[in-house]
Design a protein around this motif. Structure first.
Motif, short mmCIF file in Angstrom:
data_model
loop_
_atom_site.label_atom_id
_atom_site.label_comp_id
_atom_site.label_asym_id
_atom_site.label_seq_id
_atom_site.Cartn_x
_atom_site.Cartn_y
_atom_site.Cartn_z
N ILE A 44 0.86 -1.19 0.00
CA ILE A 44 0.00 0.00 0.00
C ILE A 44 0.89 1.24 0.00
O ILE A 44 1.88 1.32 0.73
CB ILE A 44 -0.94 -0.01 1.22
CG1 ILE A 44 -1.91 -1.19 1.09
CG2 ILE A 44 -1.71 1.30 1.34
CD1 ILE A 44 -2.82 -1.38 2.29
N GLY A 45 0.56 2.18 -0.87
CA GLY A 45 1.33 3.41 -1.01
C GLY A 45 2.19 3.43 -2.25
O GLY A 45 2.69 4.48 -2.65
N ASP A 46 2.42 2.27 -2.89
CA ASP A 46 3.22 2.22 -4.12
C ASP A 46 2.51 3.00 -5.22
O ASP A 46 1.28 2.99 -5.34
CB ASP A 46 3.41 0.78 -4.61
CG ASP A 46 4.47 0.02 -3.85
OD1 ASP A 46 5.30 0.66 -3.18
OD2 ASP A 46 4.47 -1.23 -3.94
N VAL A 47 3.30 3.68 -6.04
CA VAL A 47 2.76 4.35 -7.22
C VAL A 47 2.81 3.31 -8.35
O VAL A 47 3.86 2.71 -8.61
CB VAL A 47 3.57 5.61 -7.58
CG1 VAL A 47 3.05 6.22 -8.88
CG2 VAL A 47 3.51 6.62 -6.45
N ILE A 48 1.68 3.12 -8.98
CA ILE A 48 1.55 2.10 -10.00
C ILE A 48 1.28 2.78 -11.34
O ILE A 48 0.41 3.64 -11.46
CB ILE A 48 0.38 1.13 -9.70
CG1 ILE A 48 0.45 0.57 -8.28
CG2 ILE A 48 0.28 0.03 -10.74
CD1 ILE A 48 1.52 -0.45 -8.06
N ASN A 64 -0.94 -4.62 -17.66
CA ASN A 64 0.40 -4.16 -18.03
C ASN A 64 0.93 -3.15 -17.02
O ASN A 64 1.38 -2.06 -17.37
CB ASN A 64 0.41 -3.54 -19.43
CG ASN A 64 0.00 -4.54 -20.49
OD1 ASN A 64 0.28 -5.72 -20.36
ND2 ASN A 64 -0.67 -4.06 -21.52
N ALA A 65 0.85 -3.51 -15.74
CA ALA A 65 1.19 -2.57 -14.68
C ALA A 65 2.65 -2.71 -14.24
O ALA A 65 3.26 -3.76 -14.38
CB ALA A 65 0.27 -2.79 -13.49
N ASN A 66 3.19 -1.58 -13.69
CA ASN A 66 4.54 -1.54 -13.13
C ASN A 66 4.48 -0.77 -11.82
O ASN A 66 3.71 0.19 -11.69
CB ASN A 66 5.51 -0.79 -14.05
CG ASN A 66 5.73 -1.50 -15.36
OD1 ASN A 66 5.97 -2.69 -15.38
ND2 ASN A 66 5.64 -0.76 -16.45
N ILE A 67 5.32 -1.16 -10.88
CA ILE A 67 5.47 -0.39 -9.65
C ILE A 67 6.57 0.63 -9.95
O ILE A 67 7.70 0.26 -10.28
CB ILE A 67 5.87 -1.29 -8.46
CG1 ILE A 67 4.82 -2.38 -8.25
CG2 ILE A 67 6.05 -0.45 -7.20
CD1 ILE A 67 5.23 -3.44 -7.23
N VAL A 68 6.23 1.90 -9.90
CA VAL A 68 7.18 2.96 -10.24
C VAL A 68 8.34 2.92 -9.25
O VAL A 68 8.13 2.87 -8.03
CB VAL A 68 6.49 4.35 -10.23
CG1 VAL A 68 7.50 5.46 -10.48
CG2 VAL A 68 5.39 4.39 -11.26
N GLY A 69 9.57 2.91 -9.80
CA GLY A 69 10.76 2.91 -8.96
C GLY A 69 11.23 1.52 -8.55
O GLY A 69 12.23 1.38 -7.86
#
Length: 183
Positions: A44-48, A64-69
């Motif tokens: 929770i809190g990840d930018v997706i 087609n999602a990515n966790i930013v960073g």
């Protein structure tokens, strides 16, 4: 691609919801399969970063999602299997064994001594000087015609030469009862 913050995540069930950066939009459903190439699970809190697809029921879903960073999982290139090369001897060994067996068989066939010639039984008891004094003590009995009625090869030879209507020399080679007595 759109971005949003992960606001709910059910790690035991493998799904959660993203709050889009646009505050007026509804939360977007995301399943763990949309993040399968990531190096870690989302928290929770990840930018997706994601794309939206519409499900059959009309609801939005992230794909087609990515966790930013967060780095993507490194996929290892497929390793080529190394098949060991067999030595030439091992490749030819079955053929060499077969060839050796053939040579041994032919050698035995060529070096087998020939059997000594045998004197036919008809000649053993009957020669040109044959007289009734050389014959064993047999006499023609009525009804004796078959090998099963004989007691020896000598008796069968006597019957075939001296008694009429015998049925003991089927191949007409002069040797009676070859299966039972005179083999």
């Amino acid at each position: 691609m759109e971005q949003g913050k992960l606001v709910r995540w059910h790690d035991d069930k493998g799904f959660g919801f993203i709050k889009p950066q646009h505050s007026d939009s509804q939360d977007v459903f995301i399943h763990i399969s949309a993040l399968k190439h990531m190096a870690r699970k989302p928290v929770i809190g990840d930018v997706i970063s994601y794309q939206i697809t519409q499900q059959a029921d009309g609801k939005s879903r992230a794909c087609n999602a990515n966790i930013v960073g967060v780095a993507r999982r490194q996929t290892k290139p497929a390793r080529r299997r190394h098949t060991p090369q067999r030595s030439p001897i091992l490749r030819w060994l079955p053929m060499l064994l077969i060839l050796a067996l053939i040579v041994i068989g032919m050698d035995r066939a060529l070096n087998t001594p020939e059997p000594e010639p045998q004197i036919p039984i008809s000649q053993q008891f009957h020669n040109s000087a044959d007289t009734s004094s050389n014959l064993p003590d047999f006499r023609c009995e009525t009804g004796k015609q078959h090998c099963s009625q004989m007691r020896s090869c000598e008796e069968a030879m006597f019957y075939i030469k001296h008694c009429p209507n015998t049925k003991m020399d089927g191949d007409k080679d002069g040797i009676p009862c070859e299966r039972q007595w005179c083999n």
